[in-house]
Design a protein around this motif. Sequence first.
Motif, PDB file in Angstrom:
ATOM      1  N   TYR A 172       5.918 -23.947   0.680  1.00 15.48           N
ATOM      2  CA  TYR A 172       4.972 -22.614  -0.020  1.00 15.48           C
ATOM      3  C   TYR A 172       4.899 -22.204  -1.329  1.00 15.48           C
ATOM      4  N   LYS A 173       6.374 -22.326  -1.762  1.00 19.17           N
ATOM      5  CA  LYS A 173       6.554 -22.046  -3.194  1.00 19.17           C
ATOM      6  C   LYS A 173       6.097 -23.207  -4.186  1.00 19.17           C
ATOM      7  N   ASP A 174       5.791 -24.545  -3.668  1.00 15.48           N
ATOM      8  CA  ASP A 174       5.190 -25.243  -4.301  1.00 15.48           C
ATOM      9  C   ASP A 174       3.897 -25.535  -4.100  1.00 15.48           C
ATOM     10  N   GLU A 175       3.185 -24.593  -3.636  1.00 14.06           N
ATOM     11  CA  GLU A 175       1.916 -24.295  -3.449  1.00 14.06           C
ATOM     12  C   GLU A 175       1.299 -25.537  -2.502  1.00 14.06           C
ATOM     13  N   LEU A 176       2.015 -26.223  -1.807  1.00 15.54           N
ATOM     14  CA  LEU A 176       1.728 -27.316  -0.891  1.00 15.54           C
ATOM     15  C   LEU A 176       0.936 -26.789   0.080  1.00 15.54           C
ATOM     16  N   ILE A 177       1.145 -25.605   0.592  1.00 16.10           N
ATOM     17  CA  ILE A 177       0.549 -24.945   1.891  1.00 16.10           C
ATOM     18  C   ILE A 177       0.119 -23.453   1.407  1.00 16.10           C
ATOM     19  N   GLU A 178      -0.751 -23.195   2.145  1.00 16.65           N
ATOM     20  CA  GLU A 178      -1.413 -21.697   1.493  1.00 16.65           C
ATOM     21  C   GLU A 178      -0.700 -20.618   2.373  1.00 16.65           C
ATOM     22  N   HIS A 179      -0.177 -20.871   3.504  1.00 11.15           N
ATOM     23  CA  HIS A 179       0.565 -19.920   4.343  1.00 11.15           C
ATOM     24  C   HIS A 179       1.700 -20.361   4.912  1.00 11.15           C
ATOM     25  N   ASN A 180       2.459 -19.702   5.059  1.00  7.54           N
ATOM     26  CA  ASN A 180       4.055 -20.219   5.797  1.00  7.54           C
ATOM     27  C   ASN A 180       3.914 -19.822   7.206  1.00  7.54           C
ATOM     28  N   PRO A 181       3.725 -20.809   8.022  1.00 11.48           N
ATOM     29  CA  PRO A 181       3.733 -20.620   9.488  1.00 11.48           C
ATOM     30  C   PRO A 181       4.988 -20.055  10.127  1.00 11.48           C
ATOM     31  N   MET A 182       6.001 -19.969   9.316  1.00 10.94           N
ATOM     32  CA  MET A 182       7.269 -19.591   9.688  1.00 10.94           C
ATOM     33  C   MET A 182       7.302 -18.113   9.902  1.00 10.94           C
ATOM     34  N   ASP A 183       6.314 -17.551   9.197  1.00  6.18           N
ATOM     35  CA  ASP A 183       6.309 -16.271   9.258  1.00  6.18           C
ATOM     36  C   ASP A 183       5.756 -15.599  10.562  1.00  6.18           C
ATOM     37  N   ARG A 184       5.238 -16.456  11.427  1.00  9.39           N
ATOM     38  CA  ARG A 184       4.894 -15.996  12.616  1.00  9.39           C
ATOM     39  C   ARG A 184       5.922 -16.867  13.729  1.00  9.39           C
ATOM     40  N   VAL A 185       7.037 -17.245  13.565  1.00  8.65           N
ATOM     41  CA  VAL A 185       8.101 -17.890  14.240  1.00  8.65           C
ATOM     42  C   VAL A 185       9.320 -17.121  14.273  1.00  8.65           C
ATOM     43  N   ASP A 186       9.623 -16.802  15.758  1.00  7.75           N
ATOM     44  CA  ASP A 186      11.008 -15.741  15.770  1.00  7.75           C
ATOM     45  C   ASP A 186      11.949 -16.755  15.786  1.00  7.75           C
ATOM     46  N   ARG A 187      13.223 -16.179  15.215  1.00  6.24           N
ATOM     47  CA  ARG A 187      14.510 -16.965  15.675  1.00  6.24           C
ATOM     48  C   ARG A 187      14.952 -16.881  16.810  1.00  6.24           C
ATOM     49  N   PRO A 188      15.513 -18.263  17.437  1.00  5.19           N
ATOM     50  CA  PRO A 188      15.779 -18.448  18.665  1.00  5.19           C
ATOM     51  C   PRO A 188      16.811 -17.259  19.266  1.00  5.19           C
ATOM     52  N   SER A 189      16.574 -16.679  20.382  1.00  2.00           N
ATOM     53  CA  SER A 189      17.572 -15.989  21.032  1.00  2.00           C
ATOM     54  C   SER A 189      17.761 -16.047  22.524  1.00  2.00           C
ATOM     55  N   LYS A 190      18.990 -15.615  23.231  1.00  7.43           N
ATOM     56  CA  LYS A 190      19.026 -16.015  24.570  1.00  7.43           C
ATOM     57  C   LYS A 190      18.129 -14.997  25.375  1.00  7.43           C
ATOM     58  N   ARG A 191      17.861 -15.322  26.439  1.00  9.67           N
ATOM     59  CA  ARG A 191      17.139 -14.449  27.433  1.00  9.67           C
ATOM     60  C   ARG A 191      18.083 -13.381  27.992  1.00  9.67           C
ATOM     61  N   LYS A 192      17.665 -12.097  27.930  1.00  9.82           N
ATOM     62  CA  LYS A 192      18.672 -11.011  28.333  1.00  9.82           C
ATOM     63  C   LYS A 192      19.061 -11.404  30.284  1.00  9.82           C
ATOM     64  N   ASP A 193      18.231 -11.828  30.843  1.00 11.35           N
ATOM     65  CA  ASP A 193      18.472 -11.963  31.955  1.00 11.35           C
ATOM     66  C   ASP A 193      19.572 -13.181  32.457  1.00 11.35           C
ATOM     67  N   LEU A 194      19.563 -14.209  31.421  1.00  9.48           N
ATOM     68  CA  LEU A 194      20.382 -15.228  31.433  1.00  9.48           C
ATOM     69  C   LEU A 194      22.074 -14.929  30.883  1.00  9.48           C
ATOM     70  N   SER A 195      22.025 -13.852  30.178  1.00  6.69           N
ATOM     71  CA  SER A 195      23.205 -13.644  29.589  1.00  6.69           C
ATOM     72  C   SER A 195      24.451 -13.244  30.644  1.00  6.69           C
ATOM     73  N   LYS A 196      25.440 -13.696  30.828  1.00  4.66           N
ATOM     74  CA  LYS A 196      26.533 -13.678  31.828  1.00  4.66           C
ATOM     75  C   LYS A 196      27.957 -13.431  31.050  1.00  4.66           C
ATOM     76  N   ALA A 197      28.696 -12.708  31.677  1.00  5.90           N
ATOM     77  CA  ALA A 197      30.055 -12.377  31.055  1.00  5.90           C
ATOM     78  C   ALA A 197      30.606 -13.625  30.863  1.00  5.90           C
ATOM     79  N   GLN A 198      30.998 -14.213  29.789  1.00  2.00           N
ATOM     80  CA  GLN A 198      31.679 -15.325  29.586  1.00  2.00           C
ATOM     81  C   GLN A 198      33.159 -15.170  29.287  1.00  2.00           C
ATOM     82  N   SER A 199      34.021 -16.539  29.713  1.00  2.00           N
ATOM     83  CA  SER A 199      35.347 -16.237  29.576  1.00  2.00           C
ATOM     84  C   SER A 199      35.597 -16.321  28.184  1.00  2.00           C
TER      85      SER A 199
END
Length: 380
Positions: A172-199
Amino acid sequence: MASVKKKQRKNGSFFYEISVSRGYSKSPYTMRWDVPEGLAGKTVKARLRDVAAKFEQDCKNGKVKTRKERKEELQQAELKRILDEKNRMTFKRYCEETFLPDIRQRCSENTIYNYRLQLEKHVYPDIGQLEMQGIKAGDINQLLRKHQAASDSLSTPIKVYTIVRAVMKMAYKDELIEHNPMDRVDRPSKRKDLSKAQSSMSCTVDEIQKLCEALKTEPILWQALVQLLIDSGMRIGECVGLLWSNVDFDKARITVDGTLVYSPDKGVFRDRTKNGKSREFGIDPDIIRLLKVLKEKQMHHLVKQRCTDVFNGSCERTGPDIDFVAAASDGYPSIVSHREVSICSRCRLDGDGRSCKCIFKKSLIEQVKQLVEISCNAII
């Protein structure tokens, strides 16, 4: 009407310059005509009239362009070629030609190796052949969902997210793409219903006691290394890359200013620490005593080897001075046989992979042995 002038070059040869007027204040259309071999006299004049007439007709029909127009056309063609090449720039090609060479100037060799490893293993197979202009947020989200579904761990999806985000930001800074698609991508995170108390990720006190008890039957090198790792929380690479100059026996303190890393290009080498800074901390007196014994043993073997070389008539030194704490008698990182039994298995510790980032890992002994063995093979 086309005008014809006979002119002479610097080398003495003659040619005819044919020009057609374009009107007032405009440079005329011009061309050069060389007399073909074998023509002379009236034949030359007749052929010249035909060439001049055809050139004049081409000028009227717009088939002839001035030097300036031809130059502008070449510039437009080159610009179009560059734009087409940018539009055909694939994700893999951009990474190999622009992204990786750029970060090579700013990052360590180990970081570059990890970036390339993640790209080749987890990114290129899915979006490597896509054109940069055509990569959408959906393509990246699909890539992340694929890796999240493959494992409960977020390690790989987060690494993929971080690398792709850096690549698209640079594009994007090199003007190779007009829009950065990562603006619409969320950082991966665990689902709350799968979180368990780990040892607990670290070893318990009982497990540490078992390890310390088992260490008593191990060679002095592994006693010192593992005790040092347990006491200090050093990273494995920092431990095996520790130099004797980093150990202050009088003050019972150690300075960590480097780490032993591996890359396919350079093999095993000592690099700066992960954050590029050195740190100093105190060590238990019992470990200092172990390190003293280890150093004396290493020096004893080194002197014995040098004396053997002199006795055999060899004046060449078979190895460097002892620099690494985790070194064999020749000064290089020592080779460990695969026949040695893991302390963890002897202590009957389960292999569930529980670990603490910088405290102590279940597979610590095997990891240290493998890294030291790789080091020796690469250096020797």
